[in-house]
Write a protein that holds these residues in place. Structure first.
Motif: not given
Length: 221
Positions: A201-218
């Motif tokens: 759902c949009l809530l789960n997708d947004t949470q996942a994609i925001v954290l995935r972007a954080g992983q890229t930064s790390l």
């Protein structure tokens, strides 16, 4: 084994940041929901009766017109907040201290199970600059109810004043029914109402994609 306290502290901050993002995005979506409800109401009010009637057969396109801009805005807000919080951690962490940890800390969000399906469809590499542009809107298949159709032009033309009032009430009911249906559909798309907790759902997708972007930064830190 040598323990680097500054590295451990940075790792703990990262876990706290991760949990904070999950909670903050949930609160953000709940707070922004009334705005989406109002957008749905205004959109339906601006549609012709014929447009409302036709939309009953395929609710997806109309829902997309309303939900996608809202979802992209929520993505931008969530990304900005997460990026700012992560930048504070990276600024105080020893160089390279979290790059290896990223491979185990952030993907572990799938272990929460709530985000399992969403994590799988998020691109392997995504940055905060592209969060809002990533197509992660999910429209589930819904049961299309048979709409109330106004038929018989001759019969409408022959309506008395009472009949005209009845027609007006019928029109209001058609719009109200479509608005309610569109709102329920939006809640399924946004919050996963009626779906399994781990469904996309949009809530789960947004949470996942925001954290995935954080992983890229790390990983590039």
């Amino acid at each position: 084994m040598t323990f680097n306290l500054s590295t451990i502290e940075a790792q703990l901050k990262l876990l706290s940041w991760r949990d904070t993002q999950l909670q903050s995005i949930t609160a953000q979506f709940e707070g922004a929901w009334p705005g989406l409800e109002l957008a749905i109401k205004n959109h339906v009010a601006s549609m012709s009766l014929w447009g409302v009637t036709r939309a009953h057969y395929d609710i997806g396109p109309i829902a997309g017109e309303i939900i996608v801009p809202w979802a992209e805005e929520q993505g931008r807000i969530a990304a900005a907040r997460a990026e700012e919080g992560l930048a504070e951690i990276l600024a105080s962490a020893p160089h390279g201290a979290l790059s290896d940890y990223a491979s185990t800390a952030l993907p572990a969000i799938a272990g929460v199970s709530l985000l399992a399906a969403s994590v799988l469809v998020v691109p392997a590499v995504v940055s905060y600059a592209t969060v809002a542009s990533v197509s992660f809107v999910v429209f589930t298949t819904t049961t299309v109810s048979t709409p109330i159709l106004l038929v018989g032009g001759a019969a409408i033309a022959a309506l008395s004043m009472t009949g005209t009032k009845a027609l007006g009430h019928a029109t209001d009911r058609i719009r109200s029914h479509f608005e309610d249906r569109l709102t329920r559909y939006a809640r399924t798309v946004v919050f996963g109402d009626g779906l399994a907790p781990s469904a996309r759902c949009l809530l789960n997708d947004t949470q996942a994609i925001v954290l995935r972007a954080g992983q890229t930064s790390l990983e590039t830190f």
